[in-house]
Design a protein around this motif. Structure first.
Motif, PDB file in Angstrom:
ATOM      1  N   LEU A   6       0.834  -1.203   0.000  1.00 28.70           N
ATOM      2  CA  LEU A   6       0.000   0.000   0.000  1.00 28.70           C
ATOM      3  C   LEU A   6       0.866   1.249   0.000  1.00 28.70           C
ATOM      4  CD1 LEU A   6      -2.784  -0.814   2.625  1.00 28.70           C
ATOM      5  CD2 LEU A   6      -2.903  -0.939   0.135  1.00 28.70           C
ATOM      6  N   THR A   7       0.480   2.199  -0.819  1.00 22.59           N
ATOM      7  CA  THR A   7       1.197   3.466  -0.866  1.00 22.59           C
ATOM      8  C   THR A   7       0.175   4.597  -0.820  1.00 22.59           C
ATOM      9  OG1 THR A   7       2.406   4.929  -2.360  1.00 22.59           O
ATOM     10  CG2 THR A   7       1.301   3.102  -3.363  1.00 22.59           C
ATOM     11  N   PRO A   8       0.485   5.713  -0.153  1.00 19.04           N
ATOM     12  CA  PRO A   8      -0.515   6.771  -0.038  1.00 19.04           C
ATOM     13  C   PRO A   8      -0.651   7.630  -1.293  1.00 19.04           C
ATOM     14  CG  PRO A   8       1.441   7.353   1.203  1.00 19.04           C
ATOM     15  CD  PRO A   8       1.675   5.980   0.657  1.00 19.04           C
ATOM     16  N   MET A   9       0.280   7.474  -2.230  1.00 22.28           N
ATOM     17  CA  MET A   9       0.224   8.359  -3.400  1.00 22.28           C
ATOM     18  C   MET A   9       0.348   7.586  -4.700  1.00 22.28           C
ATOM     19  SD  MET A   9       2.535  11.659  -2.582  1.00 22.28           S
ATOM     20  CE  MET A   9       2.774  12.064  -4.307  1.00 22.28           C
ATOM     21  N   ARG A  10      -0.506   7.917  -5.630  1.00 24.50           N
ATOM     22  CA  ARG A  10      -0.438   7.292  -6.952  1.00 24.50           C
ATOM     23  C   ARG A  10       0.943   7.444  -7.559  1.00 24.50           C
ATOM     24  NH1 ARG A  10      -5.717   9.746  -8.850  1.00 24.50           N
ATOM     25  NH2 ARG A  10      -4.342  11.528  -9.090  1.00 24.50           N
ATOM     26  N   ALA A  11       1.498   8.672  -7.381  1.00 25.21           N
ATOM     27  CA  ALA A  11       2.779   8.958  -8.028  1.00 25.21           C
ATOM     28  C   ALA A  11       3.887   8.038  -7.516  1.00 25.21           C
ATOM     29  CB  ALA A  11       3.157  10.417  -7.791  1.00 25.21           C
ATOM     30  N   LEU A  12       3.708   7.504  -6.307  1.00 26.41           N
ATOM     31  CA  LEU A  12       4.734   6.616  -5.770  1.00 26.41           C
ATOM     32  C   LEU A  12       4.576   5.193  -6.288  1.00 26.41           C
ATOM     33  CD1 LEU A  12       4.907   7.621  -1.998  1.00 26.41           C
ATOM     34  CD2 LEU A  12       6.609   8.001  -3.759  1.00 26.41           C
ATOM     35  N   ALA A  13       3.358   4.863  -6.741  1.00 27.64           N
ATOM     36  CA  ALA A  13       3.079   3.470  -7.081  1.00 27.64           C
ATOM     37  C   ALA A  13       3.995   2.962  -8.197  1.00 27.64           C
ATOM     38  CB  ALA A  13       1.612   3.315  -7.461  1.00 27.64           C
ATOM     39  N   LEU A  67       0.916  -6.918  -5.653  1.00 20.23           N
ATOM     40  CA  LEU A  67       0.148  -5.776  -6.153  1.00 20.23           C
ATOM     41  C   LEU A  67       0.471  -4.525  -5.343  1.00 20.23           C
ATOM     42  CD1 LEU A  67      -2.218  -4.965  -8.120  1.00 20.23           C
ATOM     43  CD2 LEU A  67      -3.733  -5.271  -6.156  1.00 20.23           C
ATOM     44  N   VAL A  68       0.768  -3.447  -6.062  1.00 20.61           N
ATOM     45  CA  VAL A  68       0.980  -2.147  -5.417  1.00 20.61           C
ATOM     46  C   VAL A  68      -0.285  -1.327  -5.606  1.00 20.61           C
ATOM     47  CG1 VAL A  68       2.347  -0.032  -5.413  1.00 20.61           C
ATOM     48  CG2 VAL A  68       3.447  -2.224  -5.888  1.00 20.61           C
ATOM     49  N   THR A  69      -0.839  -0.834  -4.513  1.00 17.42           N
ATOM     50  CA  THR A  69      -2.094  -0.089  -4.634  1.00 17.42           C
ATOM     51  C   THR A  69      -2.230   0.934  -3.518  1.00 17.42           C
ATOM     52  OG1 THR A  69      -4.469  -0.353  -4.942  1.00 17.42           O
ATOM     53  CG2 THR A  69      -3.464  -1.762  -3.318  1.00 17.42           C
ATOM     54  N   THR A  70      -3.336   1.676  -3.526  1.00 11.01           N
ATOM     55  CA  THR A  70      -3.602   2.704  -2.516  1.00 11.01           C
ATOM     56  C   THR A  70      -4.657   2.181  -1.535  1.00 11.01           C
ATOM     57  OG1 THR A  70      -5.394   3.606  -3.844  1.00 11.01           O
ATOM     58  CG2 THR A  70      -3.211   4.550  -4.199  1.00 11.01           C
ATOM     59  N   PRO A  71      -4.809   2.809  -0.380  1.00 14.15           N
ATOM     60  CA  PRO A  71      -5.849   2.367   0.555  1.00 14.15           C
ATOM     61  C   PRO A  71      -7.240   2.413  -0.083  1.00 14.15           C
ATOM     62  CG  PRO A  71      -4.384   3.904   1.650  1.00 14.15           C
ATOM     63  CD  PRO A  71      -3.975   3.883   0.206  1.00 14.15           C
ATOM     64  N   GLU A  72      -7.494   3.435  -0.901  1.00 13.59           N
ATOM     65  CA  GLU A  72      -8.814   3.559  -1.520  1.00 13.59           C
ATOM     66  C   GLU A  72      -9.062   2.423  -2.500  1.00 13.59           C
ATOM     67  OE1 GLU A  72      -6.706   6.030  -1.121  1.00 13.59           O
ATOM     68  OE2 GLU A  72      -7.776   7.466   0.140  1.00 13.59           O
ATOM     69  N   SER A  73      -8.049   2.108  -3.310  1.00 12.20           N
ATOM     70  CA  SER A  73      -8.237   1.025  -4.274  1.00 12.20           C
ATOM     71  C   SER A  73      -8.382  -0.318  -3.568  1.00 12.20           C
ATOM     72  CB  SER A  73      -7.071   0.977  -5.265  1.00 12.20           C
ATOM     73  OG  SER A  73      -7.188   2.028  -6.190  1.00 12.20           O
ATOM     74  N   LEU A  74      -7.692  -0.472  -2.459  1.00 12.17           N
ATOM     75  CA  LEU A  74      -7.860  -1.698  -1.676  1.00 12.17           C
ATOM     76  C   LEU A  74      -9.302  -1.808  -1.180  1.00 12.17           C
ATOM     77  CD1 LEU A  74      -7.058  -4.192  -0.027  1.00 12.17           C
ATOM     78  CD2 LEU A  74      -6.163  -2.655   1.739  1.00 12.17           C
ATOM     79  N   THR A  75      -9.820  -0.703  -0.655  1.00  4.34           N
ATOM     80  CA  THR A  75     -11.204  -0.713  -0.173  1.00  4.34           C
ATOM     81  C   THR A  75     -12.167  -1.038  -1.310  1.00  4.34           C
ATOM     82  OG1 THR A  75     -10.562   0.931   1.466  1.00  4.34           O
ATOM     83  CG2 THR A  75     -12.908   0.636   1.105  1.00  4.34           C
ATOM     84  N   LEU A  76     -11.884  -0.500  -2.479  1.00 10.07           N
ATOM     85  CA  LEU A  76     -12.732  -0.824  -3.632  1.00 10.07           C
ATOM     86  C   LEU A  76     -12.675  -2.319  -3.944  1.00 10.07           C
ATOM     87  CD1 LEU A  76     -12.045   2.293  -5.814  1.00 10.07           C
ATOM     88  CD2 LEU A  76     -14.315   1.342  -5.380  1.00 10.07           C
ATOM     89  N   LEU A  77     -11.485  -2.896  -3.831  1.00  3.72           N
ATOM     90  CA  LEU A  77     -11.374  -4.338  -4.070  1.00  3.72           C
ATOM     91  C   LEU A  77     -12.189  -5.109  -3.031  1.00  3.72           C
ATOM     92  CD1 LEU A  77      -7.571  -4.674  -4.948  1.00  3.72           C
ATOM     93  CD2 LEU A  77      -9.499  -5.086  -6.479  1.00  3.72           C
ATOM     94  N   LEU A  78     -12.206  -4.589  -1.796  1.00  2.00           N
ATOM     95  CA  LEU A  78     -12.965  -5.270  -0.739  1.00  2.00           C
ATOM     96  C   LEU A  78     -14.470  -5.190  -0.976  1.00  2.00           C
ATOM     97  CD1 LEU A  78     -11.088  -4.242   2.542  1.00  2.00           C
ATOM     98  CD2 LEU A  78     -10.970  -6.405   1.291  1.00  2.00           C
TER      99      LEU A  78
END
Length: 844
Positions: free
Chosen positions: A99-106, A149-160
């Motif tokens: 998990l990363t807090p920023m898209r730009a870091l992904a 998988l590298v993702t953000t907290p929001e995208s993880l929640t969407l997956l959930l």
DNA sequence: GACCTGCTGCGGTGTG
């Protein structure tokens, strides 16, 4: 909770002699050693600690400075854990989540992870999923997630929220949370905690590692990351402390340096000279408009730097920002004027110099910025403070002390925000459904919701099931319903779609895109600013003077303008107060000055100022509370300097004004800054009589603090503003489809509608309570206010009658912020409160 | 004479 981990020791078993690095029988640990050796990199003991812990199935938090190899520490740890699981090499779905807090870091992260991955698990690939991921890639992932998988907290929640979430996450072994310090202090962190609790439930052996910068509350940070599994977690400290240098650009003529102000353009020549002397400089400012002004002025002074310096802040278009970031990476830019938009993110190796223009506000923030330079192991990080007014020299001296003493701020963790919980309930109802008891137990394993009561849980469940008391008749607020087995699910596709579109906890005001008539987007700007402009007006944005032409479909069309002056956009943003740590450090320096000790260049520079202050009045110190009484044409001023940061001063000043006005009726204007406050009365007021020993004890009393603070401020208006965010997160307000945003006005209207409806018909609505709590805790910092009052009671009051505004008073006098507080209105307000209280009591 | 404040981050339609 467990004790802190002691310093790791390296045992003999770890010291591997790599005679045959590619040997088939090499253990994974030996392979890792070989990988490091091949690059001539040292393996730090802390890395081994993390590897061993993860192999054994332990979770933890690693705190380390940037450029210390922490990425490799946790990534190899994750891979070791996977391999220790036996059938490690088999793919078959997601195994490691980053998990990363920023898209730009992904994207950068994916790149960094690939090489080490090839060493241990060559048949694996790292995938990435953020809002930018293409629909074809999404579809592929939806069938089966990649092993990593590298993702953000929001995208993880969407997956959930997917019906097959449990199946998709079934084989997950390890989660890494990068930059945890960025998430833990806000609602994104609360959401992350809830998501991790879900993943832990599906796999009780899940290994979780967080990466964090150093903070004042590391153990708590670990607890928030690991929830009730934290007792078995380990806290690991990264490689040797980085050397950090904090220094200050001293004004050429300190005695002529302004007493107040925030812009600091007097320092422009010194800053230019500094930039000139170095390869690449990052100059941080505190606000976007300040960055714009500095950039513009710098170009005027150095026209030959056009194309060599650049501007970077959060309102500029992504394409512009990416261009600047590339330029920095390639070493093509000499300087970038930026806001905290460049705090995180891409590691800009060429950055040689970091300047902080204006107060750094906090030690952690200063360290973060220092870390943008010398971004490699063994190199020194240096940050140079550029004061914008005299007292910032004092603050600078204090900042260096605080850094040296390692007095770093703690980050407060939000306490059971119910809006985030409400959102989570709908997410989980979508993601396969839940039963009440099971999910309640799961939610309570998080740190944020560990004290969630059954009543609060029932309320939240009822709120998503019926819309609470007042929205029962609206079907769109009956978002989850239990089936015959008591499993709560989302009954309706429209609700499901709307919910997925609203997942996340970041709420921003509607803004208007700024576009050239000829095409191309420059960035975005607040609606309220643009709405004040007429066609033909000029304004400064993106480093250029632009002429406003017209509005069309939520976009402002502009063209380049000639001339050099224009209105400066004002954005509304956070108001970060000076931290307690920095304030105390500054106060300590004042204490020394009061004894004639002026150590260091900064203190030397303000000798004249402080001597003048002492001559006209006195110096505030850690043991004395200074009050100044002055008369002017405006009226009667009272100045006080508790040095407690602006949000505490807002509460303190309003509180004192209110308590004063109970003694002597009157109307006060209030002015605030980080060092103190001013009360101004247009009519004569006997301050002296109010400031007796008994008087001050009453004024600073913590008795009835909450009631008095609520009465003294327009707390309900503040709460209503807070409620906008809460209503959005809780899913009460639909933001519209992408590409056709509702205007700000519509959003505001619907949130205030809910606010009013709840107040009238559903007074027990816990979202209202939360709004009020957030105002008290976050905007007014009630705890800090209470601490300050208690501390001030211990100090000796020093009252000085002054002929004119002293150096400390002057900045307060020119402060634009004026808040009227009339006793008449107050009386009404109190009377209303009493009525409301009586009514509430009688209906019980 | 002095001054002209306010950060960052993410995510997301419809259907043949």
């Amino acid at each position: 909770m467990n004790a802190r981990t002691s310093r790791p020791t390296v045992t003999q078993a770890d010291a591997v002699d790599i005679t045959s690095p590619t040997a088939r029988d090499a253990t994974p640990l030996q392979q890792i050693d070989a990988w490091f050796a091949a690059r001539d990199w040292k393996v730090f003991p802390f890395q081994r600690t993390v590897w061993r812990a993860a192999q054994k199935g332990k979770s933890g938090l690693l705190h380390a400075t940037t450029g210390s190899g922490k990425t490799y520490a946790v990534w190899f740890a994750a891979l070791l854990r996977v391999l220790s699981q036996g059938a490690g090499r088999q793919q078959g779905g997601l195994r490691v989540l980053w998990l990363t807090p920023m898209r730009a870091l992904a994207a950068d992260t994916v790149r960094a992870l690939e090489e080490p991955l090839a060493a241990l698990l060559p048949d694996w690939q790292v995938g990435m999923r953020t809002g930018d991921t293409s629909s074809s890639e999404r579809a592929r992932q939806d069938r089966k997630l990649p092993p990593a998988l590298v993702t953000t907290p929001e995208s993880l929640t969407l997956l959930l929220s997917r019906t097959d979430a449990r199946e998709q996450f079934r084989r997950l072994d390890v989660v890494i949370v990068d930059e945890w310090h960025e998430l833990m202090g806000n609602k994104r962190g609360s959401q992350t905690q809830l998501a991790l609790a879900r993943l832990r439930r599906w796999n009780p052996d899940l290994v979780i590692w967080g990466l964090s910068a150093t903070l004042g509350n590391l153990q708590q940070s670990q607890d928030a990351l690991l929830g009730d599994a934290s007792a078995n977690g380990v806290l690991v400290e990264g490689a040797s402390k980085k050397r950090i240098v904090v220094d200050t650009l001293i004004p050429d003529h300190p005695s002529r340096f302004p007493w107040g102000g925030h812009l600091g353009l007097q320092m422009l020549p010194a800053v230019i000279a500094e930039i000139d002397r170095h390869q690449t400089t990052l100059a941080f400012t505190n606000t976007r408009s300040q960055a714009e002004i500095w950039y513009q002025n710098m170009l005027e002074a150095k026209p030959e730097w056009a194309g060599l310096i650049a501007l970077h802040h959060g309102s500029l278009d992504k394409s512009v920002r990416e261009w600047v970031e590339r330029g920095l990476k390639n070493g093509e830019l000499k300087a970038v004027i930026c806001t905290s938009s460049l705090d995180l993110g891409v590691d800009f190796l060429p950055v040689e110099r970091v300047l902080q223009i204006g107060s750094a506000r906090g030690v952690a923030r200063l360290l973060q910025r220092a870390g943008r330079s010398g971004h490699a192991p063994g190199r020194v990080s240096r940050v140079t403070l550029v004061p914008t007014s005299s007292l910032e020299l004092l603050e600078a001296a204090g900042a260096r002390d605080a850094v040296a003493r390692g007095q770093i701020e703690a980050r407060a963790i939000p306490n059971k925000p119910l809006d985030v919980l409400v959102q989570h309930l709908v997410t989980i109802a979508l993601g396969g459904g839940f039963t009440s008891q099971e999910l309640y137990d799961e939610v309570r394993t998080t740190y944020a919701y560990r004290n969630l009561t059954l009543e609060e849980w029932q309320w939240a469940l009822d709120f998503v099931a019926r819309g609470g008391q007042s929205l029962t008749v609206y079907p769109e607020y009956r978002r989850v319903l239990p089936d015959e087995h008591g499993i709560f699910r989302v009954p309706d596709n429209t609700i499901a779609r709307r919910h997925r579109m609203g997942i996340g906890t970041i709420v921003s005001d509607a803004s208007v895109q700024v576009k050239y008539l000829s095409g191309g987007t420059i960035g975005s700007i607040e609606e309220s600013f643009i709405s004040r402009l007429k066609a033909g007006d000029h304004f400064l944005f993106g480093g250029r003077i632009l002429e406003f032409v017209r509005m069309h479909e939520m976009a402002a069309y502009v063209r380049r303008a000639t001339g050099s002056r224009g209105a400066i956009p004002r954005w509304q943003g956070g108001r970060m107060p000076l931290s307690s740590e920095l304030a105390h450090a500054a106060l300590t320096r004042l204490e020394q000055a009061s004894q004639g000790m002026y150590e260091g260049a900064e203190m030397q520079a303000i000798v004249p100022l402080l001597e003048l202050q002492q001559q006209w009045s006195g110096l505030p110190t850690a043991h004395s509370l200074l009050a100044e009484i002055t008369h002017s044409r405006e009226g009667q001023h009272l100045f006080m300097y508790p040095f407690a940061g602006r949000s505490v001063h807002v509460g303190l000043a309003s509180l004192l004004a209110w308590r004063f006005s109970r003694e002597q009726a009157g109307t006060f204007s209030i002015s605030i800054n980080d060092y103190g406050f001013e009360l101004l009365s247009p009519v004569p007021v006997n301050w002296q009589a109010l400031l007796t020993t008994a008087g001050i004890a009453n004024l600073l009393s913590t008795d009835h603090l909450l009631e008095d603070v609520l009465a003294s401020l327009n707390a309900s208006e503040l709460a209503q503003r807070r409620f906008r965010e809460i209503a959005r997160i809780a899913g009460l307000i639909f933001q519209g489809y992408p590409g056709q945003p509702k205007s700000n006005r519509q959003l505001q209207a619907s949130s205030s509608l809910f606010f009013e409806v709840f107040r009238k018909h559903d007074a027990g609505n816990l979202l209202l309570t939360q709004a009020q709590r957030e105002v008290l805790e976050q905007e007014l910092e009630l705890t800090r206010l209470r601490d300050t009052l208690e501390e001030l009671q211990q100090r000796t009051l020093q009252v000085h009658q002054t002929k004119r505004a002293t150096p400390f008073a002057f900045p307060l006098m020119v402060e634009r912020f004026r808040e009227k507080l009339s006793t008449e209105k107050l009386t009404d307000r109190v009377a209303r409160m009493v009525r409301e209280l009586e009514k509430a009591a009688s209906t019980r």
